[in-house]
Design a protein around this motif. Sequence first.
Motif, short mmCIF file in Angstrom:
data_model
loop_
_atom_site.label_atom_id
_atom_site.label_comp_id
_atom_site.label_asym_id
_atom_site.label_seq_id
_atom_site.Cartn_x
_atom_site.Cartn_y
_atom_site.Cartn_z
N TRP A 41 0.94 -1.50 -7.46
CA TRP A 41 0.78 -0.10 -7.82
C TRP A 41 0.94 0.06 -9.33
CZ3 TRP A 41 0.22 3.73 -4.00
CH2 TRP A 41 0.24 5.04 -4.46
N SER A 42 -0.13 -0.03 -10.07
CA SER A 42 -0.13 0.17 -11.52
C SER A 42 0.86 -0.78 -12.19
CB SER A 42 0.16 1.64 -11.83
OG SER A 42 0.05 1.88 -13.20
N SER A 43 1.91 -0.24 -12.81
CA SER A 43 2.88 -1.07 -13.52
C SER A 43 4.04 -1.51 -12.62
CB SER A 43 3.42 -0.33 -14.74
OG SER A 43 4.13 0.82 -14.32
N GLU A 44 3.90 -1.27 -11.31
CA GLU A 44 4.98 -1.59 -10.38
C GLU A 44 4.41 -2.26 -9.13
OE1 GLU A 44 7.41 2.43 -11.55
OE2 GLU A 44 6.02 2.45 -9.91
N PHE A 45 5.28 -2.96 -8.44
CA PHE A 45 5.00 -3.45 -7.09
C PHE A 45 5.94 -2.71 -6.15
CE2 PHE A 45 3.97 -7.72 -9.06
CZ PHE A 45 2.63 -7.70 -8.72
N PHE A 46 5.48 -2.42 -4.96
CA PHE A 46 6.36 -1.96 -3.90
C PHE A 46 6.40 -3.08 -2.87
CE2 PHE A 46 5.19 2.10 -5.68
CZ PHE A 46 6.39 2.80 -5.64
N PHE A 47 7.60 -3.42 -2.44
CA PHE A 47 7.80 -4.43 -1.42
C PHE A 47 8.36 -3.74 -0.19
CE2 PHE A 47 8.09 -6.64 -5.43
CZ PHE A 47 7.31 -7.76 -5.21
N LYS A 48 7.63 -3.73 0.91
CA LYS A 48 8.14 -3.17 2.15
C LYS A 48 8.89 -4.27 2.87
CE LYS A 48 6.88 -1.44 6.59
NZ LYS A 48 7.62 -2.53 7.19
N LYS A 49 10.12 -3.94 3.25
CA LYS A 49 10.94 -4.91 3.95
C LYS A 49 10.85 -4.70 5.45
CE LYS A 49 15.01 -5.36 2.42
NZ LYS A 49 16.27 -4.70 2.22
N LYS A 50 11.14 -5.74 6.20
CA LYS A 50 11.06 -5.69 7.66
C LYS A 50 12.03 -4.69 8.27
CE LYS A 50 9.59 -10.48 7.73
NZ LYS A 50 9.97 -11.86 8.00
N ASP A 51 13.10 -4.34 7.54
CA ASP A 51 14.07 -3.39 8.07
C ASP A 51 13.70 -1.94 7.75
OD1 ASP A 51 14.62 -3.10 5.38
OD2 ASP A 51 16.72 -3.67 5.53
N LYS A 52 12.45 -1.69 7.38
CA LYS A 52 11.93 -0.36 7.06
C LYS A 52 12.60 0.26 5.84
CE LYS A 52 9.90 0.48 11.44
NZ LYS A 52 10.05 0.95 12.75
N SER A 53 12.86 -0.58 4.85
CA SER A 53 13.26 -0.10 3.55
C SER A 53 12.30 -0.73 2.55
CB SER A 53 14.72 -0.47 3.23
OG SER A 53 14.86 -1.86 3.10
N ASP A 54 12.35 -0.26 1.31
CA ASP A 54 11.46 -0.85 0.33
C ASP A 54 12.16 -1.10 -0.99
OD1 ASP A 54 11.61 1.69 -0.82
OD2 ASP A 54 9.47 1.95 -1.02
N LEU A 55 11.53 -1.96 -1.77
CA LEU A 55 11.98 -2.28 -3.12
C LEU A 55 10.88 -1.86 -4.08
CD1 LEU A 55 13.11 -5.94 -2.45
CD2 LEU A 55 14.63 -4.02 -2.87
N LYS A 56 11.26 -1.38 -5.23
CA LYS A 56 10.30 -1.06 -6.27
C LYS A 56 10.57 -2.02 -7.42
CE LYS A 56 8.59 3.08 -8.58
NZ LYS A 56 8.90 4.51 -8.82
N TYR A 57 9.52 -2.71 -7.86
CA TYR A 57 9.66 -3.75 -8.86
C TYR A 57 8.90 -3.36 -10.11
CZ TYR A 57 10.16 -8.48 -10.66
OH TYR A 57 10.51 -9.57 -11.41
N ASP A 58 9.57 -3.35 -11.24
CA ASP A 58 8.99 -3.01 -12.53
C ASP A 58 8.33 -4.27 -13.10
OD1 ASP A 58 8.56 -2.53 -15.26
OD2 ASP A 58 10.35 -1.32 -15.46
N LYS A 59 6.99 -4.30 -13.12
CA LYS A 59 6.27 -5.48 -13.60
C LYS A 59 6.44 -5.67 -15.11
CE LYS A 59 2.26 -4.39 -11.57
NZ LYS A 59 0.85 -4.51 -11.15
N TRP A 77 8.34 8.29 1.70
CA TRP A 77 6.93 7.92 1.87
C TRP A 77 6.33 8.85 2.94
CZ3 TRP A 77 4.04 4.16 -0.63
CH2 TRP A 77 4.73 3.25 -1.43
N PRO A 78 6.02 10.10 2.59
CA PRO A 78 5.51 11.05 3.59
C PRO A 78 4.29 10.50 4.34
CG PRO A 78 5.96 12.17 1.52
CD PRO A 78 6.10 10.69 1.26
N GLY A 79 4.39 10.50 5.68
CA GLY A 79 3.29 10.08 6.53
C GLY A 79 3.17 8.59 6.78
N LEU A 80 3.85 7.77 5.99
CA LEU A 80 3.69 6.32 6.13
C LEU A 80 4.19 5.81 7.48
CD1 LEU A 80 2.88 3.61 4.84
CD2 LEU A 80 5.23 3.44 4.00
N MET A 81 5.32 6.30 7.94
CA MET A 81 5.90 5.78 9.18
C MET A 81 4.96 5.99 10.37
SD MET A 81 8.46 4.24 8.19
CE MET A 81 9.09 3.71 9.76
N LYS A 82 4.10 7.02 10.32
CA LYS A 82 3.14 7.26 11.40
C LYS A 82 2.07 6.17 11.42
CE LYS A 82 3.88 12.15 11.11
NZ LYS A 82 3.46 13.36 10.46
N GLN A 83 1.85 5.51 10.28
CA GLN A 83 0.84 4.47 10.18
C GLN A 83 1.35 3.09 10.55
OE1 GLN A 83 -2.29 5.46 9.48
NE2 GLN A 83 -1.45 7.51 9.33
#
Length: 84
Positions: A41-59, A77-83
């Motif tokens: 995502w642009s200047s960042e990475f998002f890492f979705k973890k198996k435990d339904k949390s995420d990490l945001k990484y500053d590239k 993350w509005p709407g993401l969990m439905k997907q």
Amino acid sequence: MEPYKNEIIAAVKVDDTKAYFLPEMAGLKPYATKISTIIDWSSEFFFKKKDKSDLKYDKINNKVIDSYPMPVNDQTWPGLMKQL
């Protein structure tokens, strides 16, 4: 890459000159086996973890952003969990 062949669990190609390898990215080693999805995502990475949390990484600064990990839910993350 031979010395790391048993440690690398994922790689992300950013462009023709740069790629990132997990778990060698700064601050990601504790989470490396828990990551299921990487979003570039642009200047960042998002890492979705198996435990339904995420990490945001500053590239740019090559680090996990301090307020993470965060839960993945309708507030963060509005709407993401439905997907999922």
